[in-house]
Design a protein around this motif. Sequence first.
Motif, PDB file in Angstrom:
ATOM      1  N   MET A  10      78.700  28.624  47.153  1.00  0.00           N
ATOM      2  CA  MET A  10      79.243  28.865  48.493  1.00  0.00           C
ATOM      3  C   MET A  10      80.275  27.814  48.907  1.00  0.00           C
ATOM      4  O   MET A  10      81.329  28.149  49.436  1.00  0.00           O
ATOM      5  CB  MET A  10      78.066  28.853  49.475  1.00  0.00           C
ATOM      6  CG  MET A  10      78.431  28.849  50.919  1.00  0.00           C
ATOM      7  SD  MET A  10      76.863  28.845  51.825  1.00  0.00           S
ATOM      8  CE  MET A  10      77.381  28.240  53.389  1.00  0.00           C
ATOM      9  N   TYR A  11      79.988  26.554  48.653  1.00  0.00           N
ATOM     10  CA  TYR A  11      80.900  25.514  49.146  1.00  0.00           C
ATOM     11  C   TYR A  11      82.211  25.480  48.354  1.00  0.00           C
ATOM     12  O   TYR A  11      83.248  25.121  48.865  1.00  0.00           O
ATOM     13  CB  TYR A  11      80.204  24.141  49.113  1.00  0.00           C
ATOM     14  CG  TYR A  11      80.860  23.162  50.057  1.00  0.00           C
ATOM     15  CD1 TYR A  11      81.199  23.558  51.345  1.00  0.00           C
ATOM     16  CD2 TYR A  11      81.153  21.867  49.668  1.00  0.00           C
ATOM     17  CE1 TYR A  11      81.816  22.696  52.226  1.00  0.00           C
ATOM     18  CE2 TYR A  11      81.774  20.992  50.545  1.00  0.00           C
ATOM     19  CZ  TYR A  11      82.102  21.410  51.824  1.00  0.00           C
ATOM     20  OH  TYR A  11      82.720  20.546  52.697  1.00  0.00           O
ATOM     21  N   ARG A  15      81.135  31.988  47.720  1.00  0.00           N
ATOM     22  CA  ARG A  15      80.286  33.046  47.153  1.00  0.00           C
ATOM     23  C   ARG A  15      79.087  33.318  48.076  1.00  0.00           C
ATOM     24  O   ARG A  15      78.454  32.389  48.557  1.00  0.00           O
ATOM     25  CB  ARG A  15      79.791  32.635  45.765  1.00  0.00           C
ATOM     26  CG  ARG A  15      79.311  33.822  44.968  1.00  0.00           C
ATOM     27  CD  ARG A  15      78.796  33.423  43.608  1.00  0.00           C
ATOM     28  NE  ARG A  15      77.589  32.627  43.720  1.00  0.00           N
ATOM     29  CZ  ARG A  15      77.270  31.647  42.888  1.00  0.00           C
ATOM     30  NH1 ARG A  15      78.055  31.324  41.897  1.00  0.00           N
ATOM     31  NH2 ARG A  15      76.152  30.989  43.054  1.00  0.00           N
ATOM     32  N   VAL A 106      76.915  20.762  43.014  1.00  0.00           N
ATOM     33  CA  VAL A 106      75.701  21.444  42.534  1.00  0.00           C
ATOM     34  C   VAL A 106      74.582  21.173  43.544  1.00  0.00           C
ATOM     35  O   VAL A 106      74.743  20.318  44.430  1.00  0.00           O
ATOM     36  CB  VAL A 106      75.315  20.934  41.118  1.00  0.00           C
ATOM     37  CG1 VAL A 106      76.358  21.345  40.087  1.00  0.00           C
ATOM     38  CG2 VAL A 106      75.124  19.430  41.104  1.00  0.00           C
ATOM     39  N   ASP A 108      71.482  19.767  45.686  1.00  0.00           N
ATOM     40  CA  ASP A 108      71.220  18.354  46.030  1.00  0.00           C
ATOM     41  C   ASP A 108      70.479  17.579  44.937  1.00  0.00           C
ATOM     42  O   ASP A 108      70.842  16.448  44.613  1.00  0.00           O
ATOM     43  CB  ASP A 108      70.366  18.270  47.311  1.00  0.00           C
ATOM     44  CG  ASP A 108      71.059  18.847  48.534  1.00  0.00           C
ATOM     45  OD1 ASP A 108      72.190  19.342  48.405  1.00  0.00           O
ATOM     46  OD2 ASP A 108      70.443  18.806  49.617  1.00  0.00           O
ATOM     47  N   HIS A 111      72.528  16.089  41.854  1.00  0.00           N
ATOM     48  CA  HIS A 111      73.724  15.258  42.025  1.00  0.00           C
ATOM     49  C   HIS A 111      73.740  14.063  41.072  1.00  0.00           C
ATOM     50  O   HIS A 111      74.727  13.807  40.395  1.00  0.00           O
ATOM     51  CB  HIS A 111      73.848  14.755  43.475  1.00  0.00           C
ATOM     52  CG  HIS A 111      74.192  15.847  44.447  1.00  0.00           C
ATOM     53  ND1 HIS A 111      74.414  15.637  45.783  1.00  0.00           N
ATOM     54  CD2 HIS A 111      74.337  17.199  44.270  1.00  0.00           C
ATOM     55  CE1 HIS A 111      74.703  16.780  46.379  1.00  0.00           C
ATOM     56  NE2 HIS A 111      74.639  17.739  45.479  1.00  0.00           N
ATOM     57  N   TRP A 200      67.082  27.014  45.433  1.00  0.00           N
ATOM     58  CA  TRP A 200      66.834  25.560  45.406  1.00  0.00           C
ATOM     59  C   TRP A 200      66.414  24.954  46.749  1.00  0.00           C
ATOM     60  O   TRP A 200      66.162  23.745  46.813  1.00  0.00           O
ATOM     61  CB  TRP A 200      68.034  24.818  44.824  1.00  0.00           C
ATOM     62  CG  TRP A 200      69.373  25.016  45.501  1.00  0.00           C
ATOM     63  CD1 TRP A 200      70.273  26.008  45.254  1.00  0.00           C
ATOM     64  CD2 TRP A 200      69.985  24.181  46.505  1.00  0.00           C
ATOM     65  NE1 TRP A 200      71.401  25.852  46.036  1.00  0.00           N
ATOM     66  CE2 TRP A 200      71.247  24.736  46.811  1.00  0.00           C
ATOM     67  CE3 TRP A 200      69.593  23.023  47.171  1.00  0.00           C
ATOM     68  CZ2 TRP A 200      72.123  24.176  47.764  1.00  0.00           C
ATOM     69  CZ3 TRP A 200      70.459  22.462  48.102  1.00  0.00           C
ATOM     70  CH2 TRP A 200      71.701  23.041  48.396  1.00  0.00           C
TER      71      TRP A 200
HETATM   72  N1  LIG Z   1      77.653  25.191  51.753  1.00  0.00           N
HETATM   73  C1  LIG Z   1      78.119  24.218  52.505  1.00  0.00           C
HETATM   74  O1  LIG Z   1      78.661  24.432  53.622  1.00  0.00           O
HETATM   75  C2  LIG Z   1      78.053  22.800  52.014  1.00  0.00           C
HETATM   76  C3  LIG Z   1      78.765  21.843  52.706  1.00  0.00           C
HETATM   77  C4  LIG Z   1      78.784  20.540  52.245  1.00  0.00           C
HETATM   78  C5  LIG Z   1      78.064  20.214  51.105  1.00  0.00           C
HETATM   79  N2  LIG Z   1      77.333  21.159  50.462  1.00  0.00           N
HETATM   80  C6  LIG Z   1      76.563  20.747  49.264  1.00  0.00           C
HETATM   81  O2  LIG Z   1      77.169  21.350  48.133  1.00  0.00           O
HETATM   82  C7  LIG Z   1      76.166  21.525  47.115  1.00  0.00           C
HETATM   83  C8  LIG Z   1      76.245  22.961  46.620  1.00  0.00           C
HETATM   84  O3  LIG Z   1      76.128  23.786  47.749  1.00  0.00           O
HETATM   85  P1  LIG Z   1      76.579  25.308  47.713  1.00  0.00           P
HETATM   86  O4  LIG Z   1      76.605  25.729  49.137  1.00  0.00           O
HETATM   87  O5  LIG Z   1      77.804  25.507  46.930  1.00  0.00           O
HETATM   88  O6  LIG Z   1      75.291  25.940  46.959  1.00  0.00           O
HETATM   89  P2  LIG Z   1      75.154  27.280  46.073  1.00  0.00           P
HETATM   90  O7  LIG Z   1      73.701  27.485  45.837  1.00  0.00           O
HETATM   91  O8  LIG Z   1      75.941  28.365  46.689  1.00  0.00           O
HETATM   92  O9  LIG Z   1      75.850  26.875  44.705  1.00  0.00           O
HETATM   93  C9  LIG Z   1      75.326  25.919  43.831  1.00  0.00           C
HETATM   94  C10 LIG Z   1      76.051  26.018  42.501  1.00  0.00           C
HETATM   95  O10 LIG Z   1      75.547  24.973  41.646  1.00  0.00           O
HETATM   96  C11 LIG Z   1      75.592  25.407  40.309  1.00  0.00           C
HETATM   97  N3  LIG Z   1      74.331  25.073  39.622  1.00  0.00           N
HETATM   98  C12 LIG Z   1      73.083  25.411  39.998  1.00  0.00           C
HETATM   99  N4  LIG Z   1      72.180  24.909  39.115  1.00  0.00           N
HETATM  100  C13 LIG Z   1      72.887  24.259  38.173  1.00  0.00           C
HETATM  101  C14 LIG Z   1      72.544  23.548  36.992  1.00  0.00           C
HETATM  102  N5  LIG Z   1      71.264  23.423  36.605  1.00  0.00           N
HETATM  103  N6  LIG Z   1      73.530  22.988  36.274  1.00  0.00           N
HETATM  104  C15 LIG Z   1      74.814  23.127  36.643  1.00  0.00           C
HETATM  105  N7  LIG Z   1      75.217  23.790  37.743  1.00  0.00           N
HETATM  106  C16 LIG Z   1      74.259  24.345  38.486  1.00  0.00           C
HETATM  107  C17 LIG Z   1      75.835  26.895  40.295  1.00  0.00           C
HETATM  108  O11 LIG Z   1      77.156  27.089  39.816  1.00  0.00           O
HETATM  109  C18 LIG Z   1      75.789  27.298  41.749  1.00  0.00           C
HETATM  110  O12 LIG Z   1      76.787  28.214  41.984  1.00  0.00           O
HETATM  111  C19 LIG Z   1      74.835  21.148  47.751  1.00  0.00           C
HETATM  112  O13 LIG Z   1      74.514  19.829  47.380  1.00  0.00           O
HETATM  113  C20 LIG Z   1      75.120  21.213  49.250  1.00  0.00           C
HETATM  114  O14 LIG Z   1      74.293  20.313  49.975  1.00  0.00           O
HETATM  115  C21 LIG Z   1      77.344  22.460  50.862  1.00  0.00           C
END
Ligand SMILES: NC(=O)c1ccc[n+]([C@@H]2O[C@H](COP(=O)([O-])OP(=O)(O)OC[C@H]3O[C@@H](n4cnc5c(N)ncnc54)[C@H](O)[C@@H]3O)[C@@H](O)[C@H]2O)c1
Length: 407
Positions: A10-11, A15, A106, A108, A111, A200
């Motif tokens: 998503m970030y 997606r 990825v 939390d 990281h 997660w």
């Molecule tokens: N969504 C937001 O607005 C936002 C804002 C700031 C920070 N974040 C941070 O960004 C990070 C990801 O958030 P998101 O919203 O994109 O989550 P999400 O669940 O939509 O996407 C996570 C992505 O991580 C990858 N992933 C998952 N497991 C994995 C693994 N074992 N090895 C490698 N890649 C893997 C996948 O490609 C997946 O698409 C989190 O730490 C979240 O705290 C999100």
Amino acid sequence: MKILVIGVGMYVTGRGTNTFGTIFPSIIEFQRINKIKKLEVIFAGHNFSNIQKSKKKVLKALKISKIDFSKINFKVSFYPNKKNKKQTYKDILKNEKNLSCAIVAVPDHLHYQVINECLDHDLHTLAVKPFTIKTSDARKLIEKKNKKKIFGLVEFHKRFDKHNLLLKNNYDSKRLGAPLSFNVEYSQKKIVPEELFRSWAYKTNIFQYLGVHYVDLVYFVTRATPVRILAIGQKNWLRKKGINTYDSIQCIIEWKTKSNIKFTQTLSVNWIDPNNSTAMSTQKIKFLGTKGNFESDQKARGIKIVSDDTHVEEPNPDFNMAFQEGNRTEWRGYGIQAITQFLSGVRKIKNKDFIKSNYYNKSKEDEFFKYFNFSSTSFEEAAISTAVLEAANKSLKNNSNWQKINL
Ligand SMILES: NC(=O)c1ccc[n+]([C@@H]2O[C@H](COP(=O)([O-])OP(=O)(O)OC[C@H]3O[C@@H](n4cnc5c(N)ncnc54)[C@H](O)[C@@H]3O)[C@@H](O)[C@H]2O)c1
């Protein structure tokens, strides 16, 4: 310039939502301004079917940006792909030549592991928040980064929000007197843990996913030291949905300024706001000083939209919004700024003159920051909010007792 983006959710691409996320739109805006002759973005996911959905988003974002590809080479590639459905970011780190930097987005709990591997491959790295979950991991990353002269940032974008800059300017001017307290309320819709992060959400909690932003912010505003914390949480709605994590958490943090003034920060965070809420994030901060106070409603930014087809919406035009400019779409906001600042830094560091300069030879990240006049969060600064969340997690496990914060 070759950018590796690890995580394609998503970030990064939007997606699962009707947006295009924040990270890829920031790369587009960086390129719109810099017009780098050859820019390549490599997206590394971990699941072939998900990467296909992300790819569609990326290609659509590129199309609507209306960047002139006849003049610049903007290449995007996606892994795992059809040929090699098992390929991961590890293979790319090993095999791909001349990567300029990595952006880690990825879940939390991953990281530390992923940032660590990027540093092992000498990559300048931007990680999304929270930096790490454990302070000992944060320290290991800082040590490695300094040894290897790597530029490391954590993307705490609230530092770039005009509301918060005004708070900092008022605090610094001392017109509101000495600090007594900061009260923060921050929450998101149920859809976040229930659907978007279902796989997660149980591995993190709402304080480390969301609350951590305002811990970094209070550090940014005051440069004070967090001393101790008490945290209490409730598990109810999400547990009934089969997700074992807190619905909401409340904390009190005691801070001490450089001139030994103690003040508190209270945080009340949750991720079970109704999906009918007028915005994804509800967020407020109030500062109380001995001579005055500062209140900022960071959800109600003055815009309300309602139509026959939708509920009332209160969009935040300041974070990251797609604006139509003639026939092109442009993304603007403090979310975009936080990422483009990192990419600009990488570009400058890679410049031969910079590599020859005294700043580079001194090698400390502090020197990079002085040189670029950056306001982003360094790994060293991000370790402070990590220490706070580690102590909060201990308090939650120990009947909500006070925990000392070990920096
Ligand atoms: N969504 C937001 O607005 C936002 C804002 C700031 C920070 N974040 C941070 O960004 C990070 C990801 O958030 P998101 O919203 O994109 O989550 P999400 O669940 O939509 O996407 C996570 C992505 O991580 C990858 N992933 C998952 N497991 C994995 C693994 N074992 N090895 C490698 N890649 C893997 C996948 O490609 C997946 O698409 C989190 O730490 C979240 O705290 C999100």
